[in-house]
Design a protein around this motif. Structure first.
Motif, PDB file in Angstrom:
ATOM      1  N   HIS A 278       9.647  -1.532   7.345  1.00 40.15           N
ATOM      2  CA  HIS A 278       8.068  -1.784   6.772  1.00 40.15           C
ATOM      3  C   HIS A 278       7.504  -0.694   6.209  1.00 40.15           C
ATOM      4  O   HIS A 278       6.186  -0.815   5.797  1.00 40.15           O
ATOM      5  CB  HIS A 278       7.168  -2.168   8.315  1.00 40.15           C
ATOM      6  N   LEU A 279       8.144   0.586   6.266  1.00 39.83           N
ATOM      7  CA  LEU A 279       7.698   1.876   5.831  1.00 39.83           C
ATOM      8  C   LEU A 279       8.928   2.394   5.076  1.00 39.83           C
ATOM      9  O   LEU A 279       9.691   3.199   5.555  1.00 39.83           O
ATOM     10  CB  LEU A 279       6.939   2.720   6.704  1.00 39.83           C
ATOM     11  N   LEU A 280       8.874   2.431   3.740  1.00 40.92           N
ATOM     12  CA  LEU A 280      10.035   3.026   2.998  1.00 40.92           C
ATOM     13  C   LEU A 280       9.720   4.424   2.539  1.00 40.92           C
ATOM     14  O   LEU A 280       8.814   4.719   1.872  1.00 40.92           O
ATOM     15  CB  LEU A 280      10.147   2.026   1.743  1.00 40.92           C
ATOM     16  N   THR A 281      10.790   5.260   2.645  1.00 43.63           N
ATOM     17  CA  THR A 281      10.567   6.585   2.105  1.00 43.63           C
ATOM     18  C   THR A 281      11.745   7.031   1.230  1.00 43.63           C
ATOM     19  O   THR A 281      12.671   6.460   0.972  1.00 43.63           O
ATOM     20  CB  THR A 281      10.676   7.612   3.546  1.00 43.63           C
ATOM     21  N   PRO A 282      11.830   8.152   0.768  1.00 40.19           N
ATOM     22  CA  PRO A 282      12.798   8.613  -0.333  1.00 40.19           C
ATOM     23  C   PRO A 282      14.223   8.649   0.268  1.00 40.19           C
ATOM     24  O   PRO A 282      14.081   8.897   2.019  1.00 40.19           O
ATOM     25  CB  PRO A 282      12.338   9.957  -0.931  1.00 40.19           C
ATOM     26  N   PHE A 283      14.978   8.386  -0.320  1.00 38.97           N
ATOM     27  CA  PHE A 283      16.460   9.278   0.250  1.00 38.97           C
ATOM     28  C   PHE A 283      16.421  10.971   0.449  1.00 38.97           C
ATOM     29  O   PHE A 283      15.731  11.467  -0.476  1.00 38.97           O
ATOM     30  CB  PHE A 283      17.410   8.792  -0.777  1.00 38.97           C
ATOM     31  N   PRO A 284      17.006  11.129   1.442  1.00 38.06           N
ATOM     32  CA  PRO A 284      16.888  12.567   1.525  1.00 38.06           C
ATOM     33  C   PRO A 284      17.558  13.415   0.748  1.00 38.06           C
ATOM     34  O   PRO A 284      18.659  13.076   0.124  1.00 38.06           O
ATOM     35  CB  PRO A 284      17.842  12.677   3.015  1.00 38.06           C
ATOM     36  N   ASP A 285      16.670  14.463   0.187  1.00 36.69           N
ATOM     37  CA  ASP A 285      17.192  15.196  -0.888  1.00 36.69           C
ATOM     38  C   ASP A 285      17.962  16.594  -0.333  1.00 36.69           C
ATOM     39  O   ASP A 285      17.554  17.446  -0.495  1.00 36.69           O
ATOM     40  CB  ASP A 285      15.877  15.720  -1.771  1.00 36.69           C
ATOM     41  N   SER A 286      19.295  16.133   0.184  1.00 31.31           N
ATOM     42  CA  SER A 286      19.867  17.116   0.909  1.00 31.31           C
ATOM     43  C   SER A 286      21.293  17.612  -0.300  1.00 31.31           C
ATOM     44  O   SER A 286      22.045  18.127   0.381  1.00 31.31           O
ATOM     45  CB  SER A 286      20.530  16.497   2.218  1.00 31.31           C
TER      46      SER A 286
ATOM     47  N   CYS B 220       0.687  -1.056  -0.034  1.00 31.12           N
ATOM     48  CA  CYS B 220      -0.099  -0.017   0.129  1.00 31.12           C
ATOM     49  C   CYS B 220       0.923   1.255  -0.184  1.00 31.12           C
ATOM     50  O   CYS B 220       2.042   1.091   0.365  1.00 31.12           O
ATOM     51  CB  CYS B 220      -0.846   0.084   1.279  1.00 31.12           C
ATOM     52  N   ALA B 221       0.027   2.424  -0.410  1.00 30.91           N
ATOM     53  CA  ALA B 221       0.977   3.776  -0.190  1.00 30.91           C
ATOM     54  C   ALA B 221       0.023   4.406   0.765  1.00 30.91           C
ATOM     55  O   ALA B 221      -0.993   4.197   1.029  1.00 30.91           O
ATOM     56  CB  ALA B 221       0.846   4.489  -1.532  1.00 30.91           C
TER      57      ALA B 221
ATOM     58  N   PHE C  40       5.475  -7.760   3.208  1.00 33.20           N
ATOM     59  CA  PHE C  40       5.739  -6.621   2.496  1.00 33.20           C
ATOM     60  C   PHE C  40       5.984  -5.395   2.844  1.00 33.20           C
ATOM     61  O   PHE C  40       6.047  -5.554   4.167  1.00 33.20           O
ATOM     62  CB  PHE C  40       4.424  -6.695   1.471  1.00 33.20           C
ATOM     63  N   HIS C  41       5.988  -4.339   2.474  1.00 30.40           N
ATOM     64  CA  HIS C  41       6.037  -3.101   3.055  1.00 30.40           C
ATOM     65  C   HIS C  41       5.242  -2.005   2.495  1.00 30.40           C
ATOM     66  O   HIS C  41       4.436  -2.311   1.410  1.00 30.40           O
ATOM     67  CB  HIS C  41       7.303  -2.437   2.784  1.00 30.40           C
ATOM     68  N   ILE C  42       5.026  -0.856   2.974  1.00 27.87           N
ATOM     69  CA  ILE C  42       4.128   0.117   2.539  1.00 27.87           C
ATOM     70  C   ILE C  42       5.278   1.347   2.143  1.00 27.87           C
ATOM     71  O   ILE C  42       6.225   1.328   2.501  1.00 27.87           O
ATOM     72  CB  ILE C  42       2.923   0.509   3.234  1.00 27.87           C
ATOM     73  N   VAL C  43       4.786   2.281   1.276  1.00 31.54           N
ATOM     74  CA  VAL C  43       5.630   3.408   1.043  1.00 31.54           C
ATOM     75  C   VAL C  43       5.013   4.622   1.454  1.00 31.54           C
ATOM     76  O   VAL C  43       3.793   4.757   1.583  1.00 31.54           O
ATOM     77  CB  VAL C  43       5.961   3.422  -0.531  1.00 31.54           C
ATOM     78  N   GLY C  44       5.839   5.753   1.541  1.00 30.30           N
ATOM     79  CA  GLY C  44       5.372   7.152   1.994  1.00 30.30           C
ATOM     80  C   GLY C  44       6.291   7.951   1.892  1.00 30.30           C
ATOM     81  O   GLY C  44       7.584   7.768   1.194  1.00 30.30           O
ATOM     82  N   ASP C  45       5.857   9.224   1.662  1.00 34.87           N
ATOM     83  CA  ASP C  45       6.733  10.478   1.414  1.00 34.87           C
ATOM     84  C   ASP C  45       7.804  10.623   2.846  1.00 34.87           C
ATOM     85  O   ASP C  45       7.826  10.182   3.781  1.00 34.87           O
ATOM     86  CB  ASP C  45       6.026  11.661   1.041  1.00 34.87           C
ATOM     87  N   ALA C  46       8.410  11.853   2.375  1.00 34.47           N
ATOM     88  CA  ALA C  46       9.609  11.974   3.519  1.00 34.47           C
ATOM     89  C   ALA C  46       9.060  12.642   4.766  1.00 34.47           C
ATOM     90  O   ALA C  46       9.999  12.545   5.876  1.00 34.47           O
ATOM     91  CB  ALA C  46      10.641  13.109   2.880  1.00 34.47           C
ATOM     92  N   SER C  47       7.919  12.564   5.050  1.00 34.32           N
ATOM     93  CA  SER C  47       7.274  13.164   6.118  1.00 34.32           C
ATOM     94  C   SER C  47       7.117  12.136   7.101  1.00 34.32           C
ATOM     95  O   SER C  47       6.767  12.275   8.402  1.00 34.32           O
ATOM     96  CB  SER C  47       5.832  13.884   6.066  1.00 34.32           C
TER      97      SER C  47
END
Length: 400
Positions: free
Chosen positions: A281-289, A189-190, A268-275
């Motif tokens: 279990h919850l994958l987020t983006p690599f920090p855009d630093s 899921c997202a 499995f896992h879910i995905v979300g944004d950087a917040s």
């Protein structure tokens, strides 16, 4: 007595009336005159006069005054016309009535028939037509429309929440395959959030908690969707000033992620944004630093492509149920029930119409600090970091 073209206005000590002998007078002229004339009245008379005058200047409202609209007009709609007005098909509305009938108490016969309640409530949720105009259309009063809308939303939210089903078994496998086809493997899921504008809440400990960083009152609608954009979990009662990660933490899904993620995710896992916080279990983006390695940039791009499915569902939800842009409810409980009801009805819409084609997404976005920059934030646990790197490497190897 004042006369201007085809507009005749008369006033007395306590009564203001408005009569139109012709509908050809230009609206701009009449509107301006209405406000000029209002200046001649006492301050206490201005508001009702202008409101009444402008209501008559809104154009031809004959359709809203058709007698017996429910029985004389609606049955003659084509299926597409019916869906345009009520979002659901006639068959779905009949099914909705049948499911709610056992829970709709009208023993004294003093309330509307359930069919009227369902049709009027669907119309109200699908449009931004004023409650007064909805009442005119359905030949009742504004108070009846508002009261039955609250009852309808309470019934749907309580008894039809089964449509918000977390994917399991074949449904889970289908969702994982769908997200994999979109470019991100192992995703069930997202998760994400948007904001629903509300009036300043009443009956809560701190109403200002609902005043968000974009300077309007809102509730945070946090939701999870599957690969088809279908809502599988919603939470719609928390203040708009709360950070997304805080809202997720207190939801049933957030608690399950911390307590027993395997029973929820089946490996499995879910995905979300950087917040949101990174974990296994919850994958987020690599920090855009700063500049990212190509594999990291590819990973972020694929993840954001998947998150657009949920963003599209939020956008389509507000397009189908425009009342979400102006609920005008001071009760958080009633607002939450209305939002949840719209999410349930949206899932029903997907069964017949599919998702809307989304090009420009605007979901009342309220900026959120990346979780790792919060005072109590972190960059993710070791298992989450390792899994993110492994998926980034696999996407690079695939040349995606």
């Amino acid at each position: 007595m004042f006369l201007l073209g085809d507009l005749v206005l008369s006033s007395g000590a306590s009564v203001v009336s408005c009569r139109f002998y012709s509908g050809q007078t230009k609206m701009s002229l009449m509107t301006g005159f209405a406000f000029l004339f209002a200046e001649e009245l006492d301050a206490s008379d201005n508001i009702p006069f202008v409101t009444d005058a402008l209501r008559h200047l809104q154009g031809n409202r004959d359709e809203t005054k058709v007698k017996n609209y429910i029985n004389a007009v609606i049955p003659h709609y084509s299926i597409s016309e019916f869906q345009t007005h009520f979002q659901l098909t006639p068959t779905q509305v009949e099914g909705l009535i049948a499911e709610l009938e056992p829970f709709y108490s009208n023993l004294m016969g003093r309330k509307w028939p359930l069919r009227n309640v369902v049709l009027a409530s669907l119309w109200t949720l699908a449009t931004l037509e004023s409650y007064r105009d909805v009442a005119d259309r359905f030949e009742t009063s504004k108070s009846v429309i508002c009261g039955h809308l609250h009852e309808f939303c309470a019934l749907v939210a309580e008894h039809l929440s089964g449509t918000l089903r977390w994917p399991a078994g074949e449904a889970a496998e289908a969702s994982v395959r769908g997200f994999a086809a979109a470019g991100f493997p192992g995703t069930l899921c997202a998760v994400g959030a948007c904001h629903i504008p509300v009036e300043k809440p009443q009956g809560v400990p701190d109403p200002e908690e609902y005043f968000n960083s974009k300077h309007f009152y809102s509730i945070n609608l946090t939701a999870c969707c599957d690969h088809a954009g279908r809502f599988v979990h919603v939470s719609s009662e928390h203040p708009g000033s709360w950070h997304n990660s805080r809202v997720l933490r207190v939801t049933d899904i957030g608690k399950a992620l911390e307590g027993d993620p395997q029973s929820l995710l089946s490996g499995f896992h879910i995905v979300g944004d950087a917040s949101y916080p990174l974990s296994e279990h919850l994958l987020t983006p690599f920090p855009d630093s700063g500049p990212l390695l190509p594999r990291m940039g590819r990973y972020n791009w694929k993840l954001h492509t998947v998150l657009k499915i949920l963003d599209g569902s939020f956008f389509a939800l507000k397009c189908r149920f425009r009342r979400l842009k102006s609920l005008q409810m001071h009760s958080v409980a009633k607002t939450s029930a209305a939002v949840k009801t719209c999410c349930i009805l949206y899932n029903l819409c997907l069964e017949t119409s599919g998702s809307l084609q989304i090009e420009d997404i605007d979901c009342e976005i309220v900026p959120q600090e990346p979780f790792h920059l919060l005072p109590d934030g972190h960059c993710g646990n070791p298992a989450g970091s390792a899994k993110r790197k492994a998926i980034a490497a696999s996407l690079a190897n695939l040349g995606s």
